[in-house]
Write a protein that holds these residues in place. Structure first.
Motif, short mmCIF file in Angstrom:
data_model
loop_
_atom_site.label_atom_id
_atom_site.label_comp_id
_atom_site.label_asym_id
_atom_site.label_seq_id
_atom_site.Cartn_x
_atom_site.Cartn_y
_atom_site.Cartn_z
N ARG A 215 31.16 55.81 38.75
CA ARG A 215 31.38 54.37 38.65
C ARG A 215 32.22 54.00 37.44
N ILE A 216 32.06 54.76 36.37
CA ILE A 216 32.88 54.53 35.18
C ILE A 216 34.36 54.71 35.52
N LYS A 217 34.69 55.73 36.29
CA LYS A 217 36.08 55.98 36.68
C LYS A 217 36.63 54.81 37.49
N GLN A 218 35.82 54.29 38.40
CA GLN A 218 36.27 53.17 39.23
C GLN A 218 36.43 51.90 38.40
N ILE A 219 35.54 51.69 37.45
CA ILE A 219 35.63 50.52 36.58
C ILE A 219 36.87 50.61 35.70
N THR A 220 37.16 51.80 35.19
CA THR A 220 38.35 52.00 34.38
C THR A 220 39.61 51.66 35.17
N HIS A 221 39.63 52.03 36.44
CA HIS A 221 40.76 51.71 37.31
C HIS A 221 40.88 50.19 37.49
N LEU A 222 39.76 49.51 37.66
CA LEU A 222 39.79 48.05 37.81
C LEU A 222 40.36 47.36 36.57
N PHE A 223 40.09 47.93 35.41
CA PHE A 223 40.60 47.36 34.16
C PHE A 223 42.10 47.65 33.97
N LYS A 224 42.53 48.85 34.34
CA LYS A 224 43.90 49.27 34.03
C LYS A 224 44.93 48.82 35.06
N ASP A 225 44.50 48.70 36.31
CA ASP A 225 45.43 48.38 37.38
C ASP A 225 45.13 46.98 37.93
N ASP A 226 46.17 46.15 38.07
CA ASP A 226 45.98 44.79 38.57
C ASP A 226 46.40 44.63 40.04
N LYS A 227 46.99 45.65 40.63
CA LYS A 227 47.53 45.52 41.98
C LYS A 227 46.45 45.17 43.00
N TRP A 228 45.26 45.76 42.82
CA TRP A 228 44.18 45.53 43.79
C TRP A 228 43.81 44.06 43.90
N ALA A 229 44.06 43.29 42.82
CA ALA A 229 43.65 41.89 42.78
C ALA A 229 44.58 40.98 43.57
N SER A 230 45.74 41.49 43.97
CA SER A 230 46.71 40.66 44.69
C SER A 230 46.21 40.28 46.09
N TYR A 231 45.17 40.95 46.56
CA TYR A 231 44.63 40.66 47.89
C TYR A 231 43.56 39.57 47.85
N PHE A 232 43.31 39.01 46.67
CA PHE A 232 42.26 38.01 46.52
C PHE A 232 42.85 36.70 46.00
N ASN A 242 33.22 39.41 37.96
CA ASN A 242 32.22 39.26 39.02
C ASN A 242 32.01 40.56 39.79
N ILE A 243 33.10 41.25 40.10
CA ILE A 243 33.00 42.49 40.86
C ILE A 243 32.33 43.58 40.04
N ILE A 244 32.76 43.75 38.80
CA ILE A 244 32.18 44.80 37.96
C ILE A 244 30.72 44.51 37.66
N SER A 245 30.40 43.25 37.42
CA SER A 245 29.00 42.90 37.13
C SER A 245 28.09 43.27 38.28
N GLN A 246 28.56 43.06 39.49
CA GLN A 246 27.77 43.48 40.65
C GLN A 246 27.72 44.99 40.77
N ILE A 257 31.48 45.53 47.79
CA ILE A 257 31.50 44.36 46.89
C ILE A 257 32.82 43.62 47.00
N LYS A 258 33.91 44.35 47.07
CA LYS A 258 35.24 43.72 47.21
C LYS A 258 35.30 42.90 48.49
N ARG A 259 34.80 43.45 49.58
CA ARG A 259 34.83 42.75 50.86
C ARG A 259 34.08 41.43 50.81
N SER A 260 33.02 41.39 50.02
CA SER A 260 32.22 40.16 49.93
C SER A 260 32.96 39.04 49.22
#
Length: 262
Positions: A215-232, A242-246, A257-260
């Protein structure tokens, strides 16, 4: 803390049973060991009838007795009951603390290693053991052989600088276990995530060490890369929080969590 029941209470646990005199074992007891000890389970706990206490297989079960009990009088079977187990993993000491463990050492500046230190490794790290724990003098922390040993350092500490750290024996936790003894601590301002051991009962969601690492690896990716957020259709900082807190407070996958949020 792990929840114990009739399926696992006998696996590497410490417990204090309280002696009772008012319980008659049913004819069909739940379990009878090779040493003739008898067990009867209830929703609240377990009754044990035995003539030996203390070291029981891989466990340490003490008896809080009411009458005077002499070891010589081992013929007497004492019945006892418990409804809680106080067990925090395995017990570590100088013989096993270096075997697949996680630990946070606290930097100390006022300790001088004796000339005859207990152990010196091939990489020149030095160790000195006490009844409470171990001092370690080294210039490398983090991944140490098969362990993960962090140092909680002073402000002036620099990486690869020789430092002395101290850790109590009960600060060591197994990392090759499925036990859920770690939580994830996130700093949203600094965009960092750390694995932390649970040292007391807190309202934290717990993971095994390997689960927390993933999970740490996935959280690090969420912090470093912004591309995934373009779909929201939401502010990225708010969405990320909100996503990381969940993610650190549930067993749901990141994709769930992303789908929600869509």
């Amino acid at each position: 803390m792990k929840t114990y029941n009739q399926t696992n209470f006998f696996k590497h646990t410490f417990c204090e049973f309280t002696q009772i005199d008012s319980f008659n074992f049913p004819v069909n007891t739940n379990y009878k060991s090779k040493s003739e000890s008898m067990y009867f389970y209830t929703k609240e706990g377990v009754y044990r009838k035995s003539n030996h206490w203390g070291r029981v297989a891989n466990c340490r079960w003490k008896l809080i007795f009411i009458i005077i009990y002499h070891k010589q009088n081992a013929i007497i079977n004492l019945v006892a009951f418990f409804n809680s187990i106080y067990f925090l993993l395995k017990t570590y000491n100088q013989t096993n603390f270096f075997k697949h463990t996680f630990c946070e050492f606290q930097q100390v500046d006022d300790f001088e290693f004796p000339e005859n230190t207990n152990y010196k490794s091939k990489s020149e790290s030095m160790y000195f053991y006490t009844e409470e724990g171990v001092y370690r003098k080294s210039n490398h922390w983090g991944r140490v052989a098969n362990c993960r040993w962090k140092i909680i350092a002073n402000k002036n500490y620099k990486n690869q600088q020789i430092a002395i750290g101290f850790a109590k024996w009960n600060d060591f936790y197994p990392i090759n276990s499925t036990e859920k003894n770690f939580f994830i601590e996130v700093n949203f301002e600094e965009k960092t995530a750390k694995i932390k051991p649970i040292k007391e009962k807190k309202s934290k969601y717990l993971f095994s060490f390997s689960e927390a690492q993933k999970r740490i690896k996935q959280i690090t990716h969420l912090f470093k890369d912004d591309k995934w957020a373009s779909y929201f259709n939401e502010d990225i900082e708010s969405l990320r929080m909100n996503i990381i807190s969940q993610f650190i407070n549930t067993e749901k996958s990141l994709q769930e969590i992303k789908r929600s949020f869509k």
